[in-house]
Design an enzyme around this catalytic site. Structure first.
Site, PDB file in Angstrom:
ATOM      1  N   HIS B  83       0.842  -1.199   0.000  1.00 62.90           N
ATOM      2  CA  HIS B  83       0.000   0.000   0.000  1.00 62.90           C
ATOM      3  C   HIS B  83       0.872   1.241   0.000  1.00 62.90           C
ATOM      4  CE1 HIS B  83      -3.661   2.333   0.683  1.00 62.90           C
ATOM      5  NE2 HIS B  83      -2.901   3.112   1.419  1.00 62.90           N
ATOM      6  N   ASP B 162     -15.297   3.043   7.716  1.00 58.96           N
ATOM      7  CA  ASP B 162     -14.275   3.906   7.142  1.00 58.96           C
ATOM      8  C   ASP B 162     -14.836   4.723   5.989  1.00 58.96           C
ATOM      9  OD1 ASP B 162     -11.474   4.814   6.718  1.00 58.96           O
ATOM     10  OD2 ASP B 162     -11.871   3.922   4.771  1.00 58.96           O
ATOM     11  N   SER B 184      -7.744   4.357   9.176  1.00 56.54           N
ATOM     12  CA  SER B 184      -8.481   4.226   7.921  1.00 56.54           C
ATOM     13  C   SER B 184      -7.811   3.216   6.998  1.00 56.54           C
ATOM     14  CB  SER B 184      -8.566   5.600   7.248  1.00 56.54           C
ATOM     15  OG  SER B 184      -9.067   5.480   5.939  1.00 56.54           O
ATOM     16  N   LYS B 188      -8.837  -1.162   6.358  1.00 59.98           N
ATOM     17  CA  LYS B 188      -9.121  -1.718   5.027  1.00 59.98           C
ATOM     18  C   LYS B 188      -8.136  -2.820   4.666  1.00 59.98           C
ATOM     19  CE  LYS B 188      -9.265   2.462   3.446  1.00 59.98           C
ATOM     20  NZ  LYS B 188      -9.366   3.691   2.632  1.00 59.98           N
TER      21      LYS B 188
END
Lengths: 442, 442
Positions: B83, B162, B184, B188
């Site tokens: 990410h 979220d 947040s 996820k």
């Protein structure tokens, strides 16, 4: 097009918004174009970052412009109000309004209701059978011209921006902000078209703002806002580390105010009342120095004129003016019990916050704006910090609706009144604050 | 009964709320029982007061529990995602997903769209004709089992808390908070049922968080959250004071990713891609040290396996797999113009934020989540900071929809690319952060 998220970010980061931005924000908020969630985030950013002088003036003015004023046109009389920042046992407004009216000052007093541990003038007035506080601005203007005094609640057309913003702040943890408190109060006071305003800033454990330094900051902030609008504004810092006077509770306080208007009120209540009244005469321009100003106020009491004016005021607003001579016509609590000292000692503290909360628990105050209020209940707290008491001596009376309320009220009193020696107490009136600075009075 | 105003006040005053309070708050917020205005005020209080460790874990877990997960049951393969915290020209996900899948790592990659000046993996994938990112969790699971890789957008059932909270933060100036960003993202990522996660934390002028110290804090916060849930989490801090690679814009970046998968991508892009891939293999437990981990990744490129897997991925998700061999099938901007150096000099800065904003102005990005995106437009920035250029040498290409867009795009490039001498630039990869601490890499 207002880029509200960007404005919130700038305030969050410690920047000042422009006066135009504040005006546009408040205008759009009242119009429903800025949602509550953005205003709540902005208010919390203001709690942390404060407001600059220009921002504060613009915010206050924008709130003021959001509605009507009590327009008094070119009326020549000085128009003066007194505003107190929430206390317990504070019934000075009920004395000052008729006293000042007798001195030739027009008193357009728009008051609030009690909330949390503090009482409110409207609730006290409504303890008088029939008394109507929900006047229109036109009714208020007419009565003020006829009687020189009117006491009412906020009307829907007066500062709607504050009504909306205050309701939001109340549920979003954003009440405790000196600039937001100042803008809220001053926008409403300036809507009264005042020529002068006297602020009673409570300090100490029972005040909304407990630190004297913060109280001074609040006073100076509100004075700056008043003077910026051409309203002579003066503040006194008064003690709220104990209740003011003896009576705490709506009808009980009306009865004590009537005693005061007859010249026999508790000495601390009378001292604060006269001190505030003197400042009101000074900002009205009807006296030049403090010694000179106290005499005409005392005369309104001695002559019975103030009491008579209060009776007229009550009558004019639908209430039963006979309460003035017969306080037994006020609502009476069916259960009255005296709490006595379990042992001899010296009173260290009488904690007003705890007393105020106990009034709420008795039904005499409210936790939410929509709660009903029982006018009859409350306490008469018979002792003051520093006072010596013998074992068995009465400390206070509980005035309750039902016998089942007594145990909790007694426990609250025992928690509020401590006999553990002599604690430090605040001076009754510690500072006088004007546009020129802070003057210690002790 | 949750006393939300009291919780907001406590957070405002710097207290920690309990894990139970955070769970109850998030539950009630998703259920619509806590209004947006209270959550906005609380979020702003968190911006100023932060969150304690236990609060952060509870908030993240409560958000995770608010919806479904990509449940992979007892599947034995390591499941690893990468990410990135928003960049310009960052197309590493498009290379890493197929490369890692070829190495036996399952890659369930749930990505976002571009917002503001940064691009998003979903927009890049959707530049491929027919590519479908809106898979259900069941479709994603089936494809992951079949192909070892799936790239999709957030589904409605995944972390709804979220979705709701981020939309609110986006319009209330409460995005910039390290704990809220961390909760947040990690809620996820943990919903992907990962065994490992590699974070690419961008630093420098084009990053959401510009200060290296804050970037490190963000990395450590997210690592703590990942490890607390049993997900091995590692972060690299990479430079975002210039774009990554040459292509900036959705279809242009897909084309560059394809070059990369063929072994001929820009060197900075390949360097960051391999470094992240190495960390992915390490957290997957498929390699024990960095030198050993790079070889199998390079082999997936050299052999053509990664390119082939990307073609399969595209085909499986409805896209035209022929783009892999024929990038001309990607959307092409009708107007292409080269901007040349007005004079000789050394490139001091290539400002990614300005480039990213110019892509939005060309229609290739979005200011609001609902804006449509033109996949063809963007820039190819041909120079890097420190590079010497001759007068007339091409600095960049503008890929535009209409000739009328060229002038503004040229002005933006001229503002972004400065030739005023050699400025300091950040190391391409400066730090590696693990649960054990921070390791400088330069």
């Amino acid at each position: 097009m207002l880029q509200v998220p960007r404005l919130i970010e700038r305030k969050r980061d410690g920047e000042e918004l422009t006066p135009e931005e504040w005006r546009a924000l408040i205008h759009a908020y009242v119009a429903g174009e800025v949602p509550d969630y953005q205003m709540a985030a902005l208010a919390m950013a203001v709690v942390f970052q404060g407001l600059g002088d220009a921002e504060l003036v613009a915010l206050t003015d924008a709130m003021l412009q959001s509605g009507d004023r009590l327009d008094l046109g070119d009326w020549p009389a000085p128009r003066v109000d007194k505003h107190s920042i929430g206390g317990v046992g504070d019934k000075t407004s009920l004395l000052l309004a008729p006293m000042l009216a007798c001195c030739g000052v027009a008193v357009p007093m728009i008051s609030g209701r009690g909330l949390g541990h503090t009482g409110g003038t409207l609730d006290k007035l409504e303890a008088i059978p029939g008394f109507r506080t929900g006047l229109s601005l036109a009714e208020a203007r007419a009565q003020l011209e006829r009687l020189g005094v009117v006491m009412l609640g906020q009307t829907p057309e007066l500062v709607p921006a504050d009504k909306k913003l205050y309701a939001l702040r109340d549920v979003t943890g954003t009440v405790e902000s000196i600039p937001l408190i100042s803008a809220s109060i001053m926008s409403k006071k300036l809507a009264e078209s005042l020529t002068g305003l006297v602020l009673d800033i409570k300090t100490g454990s029972g005040a909304f703002i407990r630190e004297p330094a913060q109280s001074l900051l609040l006073a100076r902030t509100m004075i700056r806002l008043g003077e910026a609008s051409g309203c002579r504004t003066v503040a006194l810092l008064t003690a709220m580390d104990r209740p003011l006077g003896i009576a705490c509770g709506n009808a009980l306080e009306v009865a004590e105010a009537l005693e005061g208007l007859r010249g026999s009120g508790p000495s601390d209540l009378m001292e604060v009342t006269y001190a505030l009244g003197v400042e009101m005469l000074l900002v009205a321009g009807l006296a030049r120095e403090r010694g000179e100003a106290r005499r005409p106020l005392e005369a309104t009491v001695r002559s019975g004129a103030a009491l008579g004016r209060f009776a007229q005021l009550i009558g004019a607003q639908g209430g039963d003016p006979r309460v003035v001579d017969d306080p037994g016509r006020l609502p009476v609590a069916p259960v009255v019990e005296t709490v006595a000292a379990a042992r001899a000692g010296r009173v260290a503290r009488v904690e007003p916050r705890r007393i105020g909360q106990a009034i709420v628990e008795l039904g005499g105050g409210r936790n939410r704006a929509s709660d009903p209020v029982d006018p009859a209940v409350g306490f008469r707290v018979l002792v003051k910090p520093g006072q010596l008491v013998a074992q068995g001596e009465p400390l206070a009376e509980i005035h309750a609706r039902r016998p089942g309320q007594i145990a909790a009220a007694r426990a609250a009193l025992e928690a509020a009144i401590s006999l553990d020696g002599e604690g430090p107490t605040l001076p009754l009136i510690s500072h006088r604050v004007t546009r020129d600075g802070v003057e210690p009075l002790v």
